[in-house]
Design an enzyme around this catalytic site. Structure first.
Site, mmCIF file in Angstrom:
data_model
loop_
_atom_site.group_PDB
_atom_site.id
_atom_site.type_symbol
_atom_site.label_atom_id
_atom_site.label_comp_id
_atom_site.label_asym_id
_atom_site.label_seq_id
_atom_site.Cartn_x
_atom_site.Cartn_y
_atom_site.Cartn_z
ATOM 1 N N ASP A 164 -4.511 -7.741 5.258
ATOM 2 C CA ASP A 164 -5.829 -7.299 4.802
ATOM 3 C C ASP A 164 -6.666 -8.520 4.418
ATOM 4 O O ASP A 164 -7.816 -8.680 4.851
ATOM 5 C CB ASP A 164 -5.654 -6.365 3.592
ATOM 6 N N ASP A 169 -10.014 -10.508 6.583
ATOM 7 C CA ASP A 169 -11.367 -10.808 6.102
ATOM 8 C C ASP A 169 -11.706 -12.276 6.356
ATOM 9 O O ASP A 169 -12.817 -12.609 6.776
ATOM 10 C CB ASP A 169 -11.500 -10.521 4.594
ATOM 11 N N ASP A 223 -0.144 -18.427 1.939
ATOM 12 C CA ASP A 223 -1.131 -19.353 1.347
ATOM 13 C C ASP A 223 -1.434 -20.495 2.322
ATOM 14 O O ASP A 223 -2.597 -20.827 2.591
ATOM 15 C CB ASP A 223 -0.660 -19.870 -0.024
ATOM 16 N N TYR A 227 0.831 -1.216 0.000
ATOM 17 C CA TYR A 227 0.000 0.000 0.000
ATOM 18 C C TYR A 227 0.859 1.257 0.000
ATOM 19 O O TYR A 227 0.425 2.308 0.460
ATOM 20 C CB TYR A 227 -0.900 0.029 1.248
ATOM 21 N N LYS A 246 5.714 -14.345 2.366
ATOM 22 C CA LYS A 246 5.664 -15.184 1.160
ATOM 23 C C LYS A 246 7.083 -15.204 0.609
ATOM 24 O O LYS A 246 7.346 -14.850 -0.529
ATOM 25 C CB LYS A 246 4.651 -14.592 0.168
HETATM 26 C C1 IPM Z 1 -9.704 -2.900 5.292
HETATM 27 C C2 IPM Z 1 -10.302 -2.567 3.976
HETATM 28 C C3 IPM Z 1 -9.500 -1.505 3.268
HETATM 29 C C4 IPM Z 1 -8.086 -1.962 3.096
HETATM 30 C C5 IPM Z 1 -10.137 -1.173 1.938
HETATM 31 C C6 IPM Z 1 -11.427 -0.416 2.139
HETATM 32 C C7 IPM Z 1 -9.218 -0.503 0.988
HETATM 33 O O1 IPM Z 1 -10.427 -3.696 3.196
HETATM 34 O O2 IPM Z 1 -9.625 -2.023 6.164
HETATM 35 O O3 IPM Z 1 -9.315 -4.040 5.483
HETATM 36 O O4 IPM Z 1 -7.764 -2.808 2.276
HETATM 37 O O5 IPM Z 1 -7.219 -1.466 3.798
HETATM 38 MG MG MG Z 2 -9.846 -5.440 4.151
#
Ligand code: IPM
Ligand code: MG
Length: 357
Positions: A246, A250, A222, A138, A189
């Protein structure tokens, strides 16, 4: 009486609904505690602001945040504004501008909530993911040339610095040390990415030597997805790069039952700048305005904010109230398979905190 100055940025979509609920509950927490008040200032920054002003926040926006003790953030992203514009114009601008380099994402299966994993119902899944939040994938480095032509090129360069990796690694070891298991899993990785990721491994080994009381192990990202799914109880604190964490966070939120519950803190651990607290679910325009957004992620985010502000008793009381509310399935919002509204969950929280007015 202690006063904490809070900047509230509800942002887009359900961000406005959950932050309103969160502020109500936090105000009740403060009254119940009696020792502190939250002095809240609202900022209407986000995609609507962009549609009027052509920017997501004013040019002095990041600087203005420095006057606050913490930032309570909803979500960003709206139809009609490209996601990379809304994101880089507000959330990432604040995180990177205020050097909130440690992103912390606790994950736990709360009482009353079902994990999609069989046999997992509490203690088997109790993690903290530490995400590098200032560089890596990022870093915003890259570009495009020969646009639209067959020879068009796009680059997206991941940047890892010794300073950046060392500080997140120390923070992760400290986070692991503060938890009962004192156990950290370092994710990279480094088999395929042979420069920056190998540097991560080397720096991890150096920092590990500073923390002889913390056990650590290494995973490739992975294989990590399989371990999280098949052996969740084998993990505790996890550290990974910006993008890897990130994605893993999720997965973690889904395995804990819903993205609607997951909180996050964007910390400047040295406290040179204010830290920012947000639910991780995003603006969810499909349910915006319906009053059914799950506010639990925002309440849990509030717990992290109170802890950061030094209000440990109030934070513990708020977490207890959250757990009593999630334990009651009649108070589950649709993301958890229930029919409760944001209002009903918020009212139940106020009751659980012993403050109902
Ligand atoms: C998170 C989100 C953000 C990220 C998005 C909205 C870009 O997915 O906070 O995990 O990837 O940082
Ligand atoms: Mg995210």
């Amino acid at each position: 009486m202690r006063t904490h100055k809070i900047a509230a940025i509800p942002g887009d979509g359900i961000g406005t609904e959950v932050i309103a609920a969160g502020l109500e509950v936090l105000a009740a927490c403060a009254k119940r505690d009696g020792g502190f008040v939250l002095d809240v200032t609202h900022f209407d920054w986000g995609s609507d602001y962009y549609k009027t002003h052509g920017v997501m926040m004013p040019a002095n926006g990041v600087a203005a945040m420095r006057a606050y003790d913490a930032i309570y953030f909803g979500a960003v992203g709206a139809p009609g504004v490209p996601d990379h514009v809304s994101l880089w114009g507000l959330r990432l601008a604040i995180c990177q501008g205020l050097d909130q380099y440690a992103n912390v994402r606790p994950t736990r299966v709360l009482p009353g909530i079902e994990s999609p994993l069989r046999h997992v119902n509490g203690g088997e899944l109790d993690w903290v993911i530490v995400r590098e939040n200032s560089e890596g994938e990022y870093s915003g480095q890259g570009g495009r040339v020969h646009r639209g032509l067959p020879e068009e090129v796009g680059t997206e360069v991941a940047i890892f610095t010794r300073t950046g990796v060392t500080r997140i690694m120390r923070f992760a070891f400290e986070t692991a040390r503060a938890r009962p298991r004192k156990f950290l899993t370092i994710v990279t990785k480094s088999n395929a990415q042979r420069h920056g990721m190998v540097m991560w491994d080397e720096i991890a080994a150096e920092v590990a030597a500073e923390f002889p009381d913390v056990t650590s192990d290494k995973m490739l990202v992975d294989a990590m997805t399989m371990r999280m799914t098949l052996h969740p109880q084998s993990l505790d604190t996890i550290v990974a790069t910006n993008l890897h964490a990130d994605i893993l966070s999720d997965l973690a939120a889904a395995l804990a039952g819903s993205l609607g519950i997951a909180p996050t803190a964007n910390l400047n651990p040295e406290r040179k700048t204010p830290s920012m607290f947000e639910p991780i679910h995003g603006s969810a325009f499909d349910i915006a305005g319906k009053g059914i957004a799950n506010p639990i992620g925002t309440f849990w985010t509030g717990v992290m904010m109170l802890e950061h502000l030094g209000e440990r008793d109030a934070a513990a009381r708020l977490m207890g109230a959250i757990e009593r509310v999630t334990a009651d399935k009649a108070l589950h919002t649709p993301d958890l398979g229930g029919v409760a509204t944001t209002r009903q969950v918020t009212d139940a929280m106020l009751r659980a905190l012993g403050w109902n007015q």
